[in-house]
Design an enzyme around this catalytic site. Sequence first.
Site, mmCIF file in Angstrom:
data_model
loop_
_atom_site.group_PDB
_atom_site.id
_atom_site.type_symbol
_atom_site.label_atom_id
_atom_site.label_comp_id
_atom_site.label_asym_id
_atom_site.label_seq_id
_atom_site.Cartn_x
_atom_site.Cartn_y
_atom_site.Cartn_z
ATOM 1 N N GLY A 69 10.933 -1.086 4.776
ATOM 2 C CA GLY A 69 11.915 -1.863 4.030
ATOM 3 C C GLY A 69 13.195 -1.072 3.850
ATOM 4 N N GLY B 78 7.117 -1.056 5.215
ATOM 5 C CA GLY B 78 7.289 -2.490 5.397
ATOM 6 C C GLY B 78 7.001 -2.957 6.803
ATOM 7 N N ASP C 119 2.631 -0.452 -0.314
ATOM 8 C CA ASP C 119 2.641 -1.861 -0.716
ATOM 9 C C ASP C 119 2.509 -2.713 0.541
ATOM 10 O OD1 ASP C 119 5.252 -1.133 0.107
ATOM 11 O OD2 ASP C 119 6.163 -2.736 -1.052
ATOM 12 N N GLU D 156 4.882 6.194 1.491
ATOM 13 C CA GLU D 156 5.638 5.926 0.261
ATOM 14 C C GLU D 156 5.579 7.053 -0.767
ATOM 15 O OE1 GLU D 156 5.218 2.067 2.295
ATOM 16 O OE2 GLU D 156 3.857 3.745 1.910
#
Length: 353
Positions: free
Chosen positions: A72, A121, A152, A144
């Site tokens: 992301g 992501g 996530d 992350e």
Amino acid sequence: MSTSPEIVEPTVLARIEGAVGRLTLNRPRAINALDLPMIGLIDEALDAWEHDPAVTVVVLDGAGERGLCAGGDVRSLYDEVVAGRPGDTAAFFLAEYRLNARLAEYPKPIVTLADGITMGGGIGLASHAAIRVVTERSKLAMPETRIGFTPDVGGTWLLGRAPGHLGEYLGVTGTTMDAADAVYAGFADHLVPSDRLDELRAALAGGGDASAIVAELAIAPGVSRLEAARAWVDETFSADTLGEVAERLRARAEPAASTALDLMGELAPTGMAVTFEAVRRARDLRDLRADLAQEYGLVMWFAHTQPDLVEGIRAQLVDKTRDPHWNPAALADVDRATIEAAFASVPALPLWE
């Protein structure tokens, strides 16, 4: 003398090629990092093709030679958090997680080509699809904890279903997987050589059983380093707490165990502790949607309450000093109440309507 205006291509290219609806992430200079407008473009294409009888399979790939998707757009996340725009932060995660679930539930087979770097992501786009392809150039990870955050995009769902306790190891350390590792850990299904991807896309465009077409061009992924490491990973990361994991790693003779211990000394203590717990809780969740809901609560907790997230992005991507100052600085200083507070977080906006 006048000059022609520069033609700006869309950040997602959507077109029909034979029986294929082809989606290409088109930000190659950013390794196709995902932002909110890109999510909207993907959704628009999926809407158009869902009931189009001419499209029997969807192919998702990335422009450029470097990878499918580096993750992301965390620099935008940094700007939103620093500026105090929680609504923008929530809007991105809501759209992203709903897309992750949609890719997993889409009524037509989706083939993802995770060629090159596919992280964060990018895993959410690649690893929930029906048919997941990697190549000899693939590098997959959920890194992350390096930016004071937690995996996530359904990453903990995948990590929780990896063999043994590889999920805790991969999530806490952010270790990068090659193609063989990704197949072994359940993040991918097939290895297709990168020089045969055009052949694969052409074969899929001709119609037929997508699974059979991919399997025909796939080769054996080879020996997984993760599989070879199972003995020490399972023995150490099966401990009840990360503190005990560190103690067990310290007692192991394998160089890779020492490397993992050293790495844990550099990463965000709160991010590691929450990730360790999240992977374990994910094993008891009923489905991907429940996992995404758990992650949504966690990421909003990080974004709203944890200085480590801003500090981690600053050190890695803004100032690029690579010297994050975590708070707290030591794993021993992350108490159980903090971990419980992370999982008790209830976002202002629900993930599912």
